[in-house]
Design an enzyme around this catalytic site. Structure first.
Site, PDB file in Angstrom:
ATOM      1  CG  HIS A 123       3.805   3.528   6.024  1.00  0.00           C
ATOM      2  ND1 HIS A 123       2.538   3.828   6.462  1.00  0.00           N
ATOM      3  CD2 HIS A 123       3.815   2.180   5.851  1.00  0.00           C
ATOM      4  CE1 HIS A 123       1.832   2.721   6.562  1.00  0.00           C
ATOM      5  NE2 HIS A 123       2.575   1.700   6.194  1.00  0.00           N
ATOM      6  CG  ASP A 153       1.176   6.915   6.676  1.00  0.00           C
ATOM      7  OD1 ASP A 153       2.113   7.030   5.858  1.00  0.00           O
ATOM      8  OD2 ASP A 153       0.804   5.831   7.158  1.00  0.00           O
ATOM      9  CB  SER A 228      -0.084  -0.066   5.034  1.00  0.00           C
ATOM     10  OG  SER A 228       0.156  -0.472   6.357  1.00  0.00           O
TER      11      SER A 228
END
Length: 384
Positions: A123, A153, A228
């Site tokens: 993402h 992911d 992230s």
């Protein structure tokens, strides 16, 4: 008649007389002596005890394990900046702005190969037209996205470089709750931020919704937007996961990381074929409990199930690998590929560890009898 005293001698005698009188008077005044402390006695009572701990040598300062781990991995943690070009349907109309707008994004990643191979989240780089990778020492490179897998992911980015610092990878299969968990990344745009906590749980398949194909690592280490794609490391300075998700609640927050063993497997597939492979057998499952089994047996004439805990097949997709293998509704799945399963998530993960087209034995219980069926998983249908 006594001879008169010499004047100087008289003065001396008068002085001595006055002094003796003064001493006599003051000697009779106890308050004066007490004020001078002449009559006080030393305080010999013991001091109150405030501690009865044993005396011990002071601890010698040593190397902090978190500092050592960060020093080992930190140089290989990168900031990833992205630019997406977004079409503006109202562009150039009534001064609404340009027809193409740029949207900036930021995340983290870490170098796994000295020639510029980088792991991050899918993402973080999804839909990016430009990717920039910046090292802690200030070096910056243009990055190319080799591929990303939205189901797990995981994404892989490549830069053209040599002799870059590398983050050593650990083994996420051996993790235990209570171990150190250290997160490094660029949260909220603050580069090279380190937070620490412990591993709160492992194999969280319901962390970000049901039906997940990721057995997440749960930690209480503080993770924020921008973390992230960054590494979660252990006290030995090894990457054990990729930080990917956050769940916040009043007064507390939890974060989740993709186990590094799963990330390595997905990355290998992306490097080899440009995409990840996910086996699919075509069943819908339900957790079975003794209470649910009694309800099924009381209301259904076609389905009889044992009153136990397990994994129940409630639907088989037509013309799927499961239907071709002979799996039926009301079958109770006991094991997949030799691995015992107790809930639908474990079945999902066991199937996902298989390979498309490769025979996979499933042990099922049907009408009180146990039998082994062989299913050949197909590739999971992709959206679009």
């Amino acid at each position: 008649m006594a001879p008169a005293a010499h004047p100087s001698r008289q003065r001396l005698l008068r002085w001595l007389g006055l002094s003796v009188m003064a001493l006599g008077l003051t000697g009779c005044d106890p308050s004066w002596r007490q004020r001078l402390g002449l009559d006080s006695k030393p305080d010999t009572s013991p001091a109150p005890v405030v501690s009865d701990g044993p005396r011990s040598a002071p601890l010698q300062p040593g190397k902090n394990v978190i500092v050592s781990a960060v020093e080992r991995v930190g140089p290989a943690v990168v900031r990833i900046d992205t630019v997406k070009r977004i079409s503006n349907p109202l562009g150039n109309l009534f001064g609404a702005g340009p027809s193409i707008q740029q949207q900036a994004g930021q995340g983290s990643g870490f170098i796994t190969r000295s020639d510029g191979l980088i792991f991050t989240n899918a993402h973080v780089v999804e839909g990016a037209d430009q990717v920039s990778v910046t090292l802690p020492d200030g070096r910056s490179y243009n990055g190319k996205v080799l591929g990303g897998d939205p189901l797990t992911d995981v994404a892989v980015v490549k830069v053209v470089a040599e002799k870059l610092p590398v983050a050593p990878l650990g083994n996420s299969d051996d993790l235990k709750p209570g171990e150190w968990a250290i997160a490094i990344g660029n949260p909220l745009g603050l580069n090279n931020t380190v937070t620490a906590g412990i591993i709160s749980a492992v194999e969280r398949t319901n962390a970000v919704g049901a039906g997940q194909r990721v057995p997440y690592i749960q930690t209480d280490a503080a993770v924020n937007p921008g973390n992230s794609g960054g590494p979660l490391i252990n006290a030995s300075g090894q990457v054990i996961g990729i930080n990917t998700a956050i769940r916040q609640a009043p007064g507390a927050g939890l974060s989740f990381a993709i186990p590094i063993n799963l990330a390595k497997r997905i990355a290998q597939q992306i490097i080899s074929t440009g995409q990840a492979s996910h086996p699919f057998i075509g069943v819908r499952l339900q957790s079975l409990t003794p209470q649910l089994a009694r309800e099924i047996n009381a209301t259904s004439k076609s389905c009889r199930v044992p009153e136990v805990n397990g994994v129940l097949v409630i639907e088989v997709v037509e013309d799927s690998p499961a239907s071709r293998a002979g799996i039926r509704p009301c079958d109770l799945i006991r094991s997949v590929n030799g691995e015992a399963v107790k809930d639908p998530s474990q079945v999902q993960l066991a199937v996902d560890r298989g390979r498309v087209g490769k025979p996979m034995p499933l042990s099922v219980e049907r009408d009180g009898n146990t039998q082994t069926l062989t299913v050949r998983p197909a590739e999971l249908p992709r959206e679009g």
